[in-house]
Design a protein around this motif. Structure first.
Motif, PDB file in Angstrom:
ATOM      1  N   GLU A   1      14.257 -10.688 -11.715  1.00  0.00           N
ATOM      2  CA  GLU A   1      14.453 -11.206 -10.871  1.00  0.00           C
ATOM      3  C   GLU A   1      14.583 -12.628 -11.756  1.00  0.00           C
ATOM      4  OE1 GLU A   1      16.478 -13.032  -8.311  1.00  0.00           O
ATOM      5  OE2 GLU A   1      16.840 -10.725  -9.187  1.00  0.00           O
ATOM      6  N   GLY A   2      13.162 -13.242 -11.884  1.00  0.00           N
ATOM      7  CA  GLY A   2      12.435 -14.434 -12.649  1.00  0.00           C
ATOM      8  C   GLY A   2      13.897 -15.603 -13.985  1.00  0.00           C
TER       9      GLY A   2
ATOM     10  N   VAL B   1      38.547 -14.166 -11.384  1.00  0.00           N
ATOM     11  CA  VAL B   1      37.668 -15.614 -12.314  1.00  0.00           C
ATOM     12  C   VAL B   1      36.314 -14.658 -11.679  1.00  0.00           C
ATOM     13  CG1 VAL B   1      37.220 -17.673 -11.910  1.00  0.00           C
ATOM     14  CG2 VAL B   1      39.442 -17.204 -11.991  1.00  0.00           C
ATOM     15  N   THR B   2      35.121 -14.651 -12.430  1.00  0.00           N
ATOM     16  CA  THR B   2      33.996 -14.728 -12.284  1.00  0.00           C
ATOM     17  C   THR B   2      33.190 -14.601 -12.418  1.00  0.00           C
ATOM     18  OG1 THR B   2      32.468 -12.000 -11.702  1.00  0.00           O
ATOM     19  CG2 THR B   2      34.132 -12.461 -13.571  1.00  0.00           C
ATOM     20  N   ASN B   3      32.447 -15.272 -11.986  1.00  0.00           N
ATOM     21  CA  ASN B   3      30.888 -16.241 -12.969  1.00  0.00           C
ATOM     22  C   ASN B   3      29.829 -14.778 -13.092  1.00  0.00           C
ATOM     23  OD1 ASN B   3      29.464 -17.849 -13.577  1.00  0.00           O
ATOM     24  ND2 ASN B   3      29.545 -19.770 -11.779  1.00  0.00           N
ATOM     25  N   VAL B   4      29.143 -14.860 -14.339  1.00  0.00           N
ATOM     26  CA  VAL B   4      28.074 -13.629 -14.444  1.00  0.00           C
ATOM     27  C   VAL B   4      27.245 -14.654 -14.802  1.00  0.00           C
ATOM     28  CG1 VAL B   4      27.441 -11.544 -14.874  1.00  0.00           C
ATOM     29  CG2 VAL B   4      29.690 -12.014 -14.505  1.00  0.00           C
ATOM     30  N   PRO B   5      25.551 -14.320 -14.224  1.00  0.00           N
ATOM     31  CA  PRO B   5      24.671 -15.585 -14.484  1.00  0.00           C
ATOM     32  C   PRO B   5      23.692 -14.124 -15.348  1.00  0.00           C
ATOM     33  CG  PRO B   5      23.820 -14.593 -12.277  1.00  0.00           C
ATOM     34  CD  PRO B   5      24.917 -13.963 -12.849  1.00  0.00           C
ATOM     35  N   GLY B   6      23.338 -15.213 -16.409  1.00  0.00           N
ATOM     36  CA  GLY B   6      22.428 -14.647 -17.537  1.00  0.00           C
ATOM     37  C   GLY B   6      21.028 -15.158 -17.601  1.00  0.00           C
ATOM     38  N   PRO B   7      20.175 -14.668 -18.079  1.00  0.00           N
ATOM     39  CA  PRO B   7      19.128 -15.778 -18.365  1.00  0.00           C
ATOM     40  C   PRO B   7      18.707 -16.780 -18.667  1.00  0.00           C
ATOM     41  CG  PRO B   7      19.401 -13.220 -19.647  1.00  0.00           C
ATOM     42  CD  PRO B   7      20.077 -13.289 -19.485  1.00  0.00           C
TER      43      PRO B   7
ATOM     44  N   ALA C   1      20.822 -18.746 -21.198  1.00  0.00           N
ATOM     45  CA  ALA C   1      20.374 -20.180 -21.399  1.00  0.00           C
ATOM     46  C   ALA C   1      20.125 -21.592 -22.101  1.00  0.00           C
ATOM     47  CB  ALA C   1      19.926 -19.741 -23.501  1.00  0.00           C
ATOM     48  N   GLY C   2      21.269 -21.916 -20.649  1.00  0.00           N
ATOM     49  CA  GLY C   2      21.326 -23.336 -20.749  1.00  0.00           C
ATOM     50  C   GLY C   2      22.904 -23.812 -21.121  1.00  0.00           C
TER      51      GLY C   2
END
Length: 439
Positions: free
Chosen positions: A153-154, A354-360, A394-395
């Motif tokens: 999760e973090g 339109v979708t936004n998927v968060p990665g590490p 990663a930014g």
């Protein structure tokens, strides 16, 4: 006899949305640094995915008419059936990889086995590439990225997950009265009113991006874009990264249409946007509703960002996502014919997804190598032929476009228009283009 688990109504709806013109697969491309041995990748995929029972289960239809199907352990399961070794026949460049991804996006998964596979591409110019396909009935994009990457999760990019909310916040009922009859009544009335409003939304404006679909899809993706650049723009208008990206998608889409002398380039367009309402981030399945967002009209670049923020703020404080998820669950319980009519009716109100998927937020190691880049394409349903998926890692953020070739034969043009519009937004925010700009 293998045990069975009844599929949820929402997941059943995604399962039945499969069409020759729109396979319901989430496609991801994971690029590793250097050449990682195939056996290491194969073993790593088995350890990571098969720890979740869903990746060893196939869908078994019910013998009772109109009853929900079930997940059942596949007693013939073989990892070799799902993990395949590929050498690019067209060469070692990005064009050959785009052709492979496009072909896989156009090819449905086999229904008599667990609904996923992975193609390990060797010999590429930038190292080993893994192309995964997972049916949307297995889970949504947020859950699947976490499963694929094995992140906690973090590790996720939390700020960029907008729109995302918990059910009580979306409904907007005061917590102190949530348990009261008045709150329950108010919530029900609000959701009924929302359902009526969603039904009353008219079909989206005609354009070259809307119309009959075919079986062939094509994929394209942007260069990596530093998230800090986008955060700086968002800070100026008090918005989120997602607001800036949505404004750039809107501006790029209009510029693309206008470049073809398309009259609809100046008319409002509407997008379907997933809003997550899940409670547990580690749960598989689908935990979001698709909401309608009017893309910002033509105007000054920063004004479009502000409009995007205002419209998303309204939706995030309304029950649209919960109502949409309930409607989808109801369609999953209905007959296939009723579901098809319902899906066509609602998807006709939008031009693209339109979708936004968060990665590490940090680079991760995967299967013995470092993950250099990550790209994802969400599927689209019904009559929608264009999907835009924004993935952060990663930014950096990338835009991936998946397009029906009848509606958008060269999705690279839409990607280029998005990149150009994002640069215009940055120029408006900073007063000049950055010398190190990637777009």
């Amino acid at each position: 006899m293998a045990s069975r688990e009844r599929i949820s109504p929402v997941d059943a709806a995604w399962l039945r949305m499969d069409r020759p013109t729109n396979p319901m697969m989430i496609t991801a491309v994971l690029q590793l640094e250097g050449d990682v041995p195939f056996e290491d990748v194969r073993r790593g995929i088995g350890e990571r995915l098969l720890a979740n029972p869903r990746f060893r289960q196939r869908v078994v239809p019910s013998r009772v008419p109109f009853a929900l199907a079930s997940w059942e352990e596949d007693d013939r399961f073989s990892l070799d059936t799902h993990v395949k070794r590929v050498t690019l026949g067209g060469g070692r460049d990005d064009a050959a990889l785009r052709a492979l991804v496009s072909e896989l996006m156009s090819t449905p998964l086999e229904r008599d086995r667990p609904l996923w596979d992975a193609h390990v591409v060797e010999g590429g110019k930038a190292g080993t590439v893994i192309v995964t396909r997972i049916h949307h009935a297995v889970g949504d994009g947020v859950a699947l990225v976490k499963v694929l990457l094995g992140v906690s999760e973090g590790d996720g990019e939390r700020e960029e997950e907008e729109p995302r909310s918990q059910a009580p916040a979306i409904v907007g009922v005061a917590r102190a009265s949530e348990r009261g009859l008045l709150a329950v009544t108010a919530r029900a009335a609000s959701q009924i009113a929302t359902a009526i409003r969603l039904v009353a939304i008219p079909a989206d404006h005609p354009s070259a991006l809307k119309g009959d679909l075919g079986p062939r899809k094509r994929a394209a993706w942007s260069k990596p874009i530093p998230l800090e650049r986008i955060r700086s723009i968002a800070h100026q208008v008090g918005g989120k990264v997602n607001d800036v990206l949505l404004a750039a998608v809107a501006g790029g889409t209009r510029a693309y249409l206008a470049s073809g002398d398309e009259q609809a380039g100046a008319t409002p367009l509407r997008a379907l946007v997933p809003m997550y309402v899940r409670g547990k981030d580690d749960a598989m399945g689908n935990h979001f509703g698709l909401v309608f967002v009017d893309l910002p009209e033509d105007g000054a670049p920063l004004d479009r960002v502000r409009v995007a923020k205002e419209r998303m703020d309204v939706i995030k404080n309304a029950p649209d996502a919960i109502v949409a998820m309930k409607v989808l669950g109801a369609l999953g319980l209905a007959s296939p014919t009723v579901e098809r009519i319902g899906v066509d009716f609602f998807t006709g109100k939008a031009t693209l997804l339109v979708t936004n998927v968060p990665g590490p937020t940090q680079r991760v190691r995967l299967f013995g190598g470092r993950l250099a880049s990550l790209m994802v394409w969400a599927p689209v349903s019904g009559s929608v032929g264009i999907t835009v998926t924004l993935i952060s890692y990663a930014g950096e953020v990338r835009m991936g476009v998946g397009a029906d070739v009848r509606r958008l034969g060269a999705p690279e043009a839409l990607v280029a228009a998005f990149e150009a519009d994002l640069e215009a937004i940055e120029r408006a925010a900073t007063g000049r283009a950055r010398p190190d700009a990637h777009v």
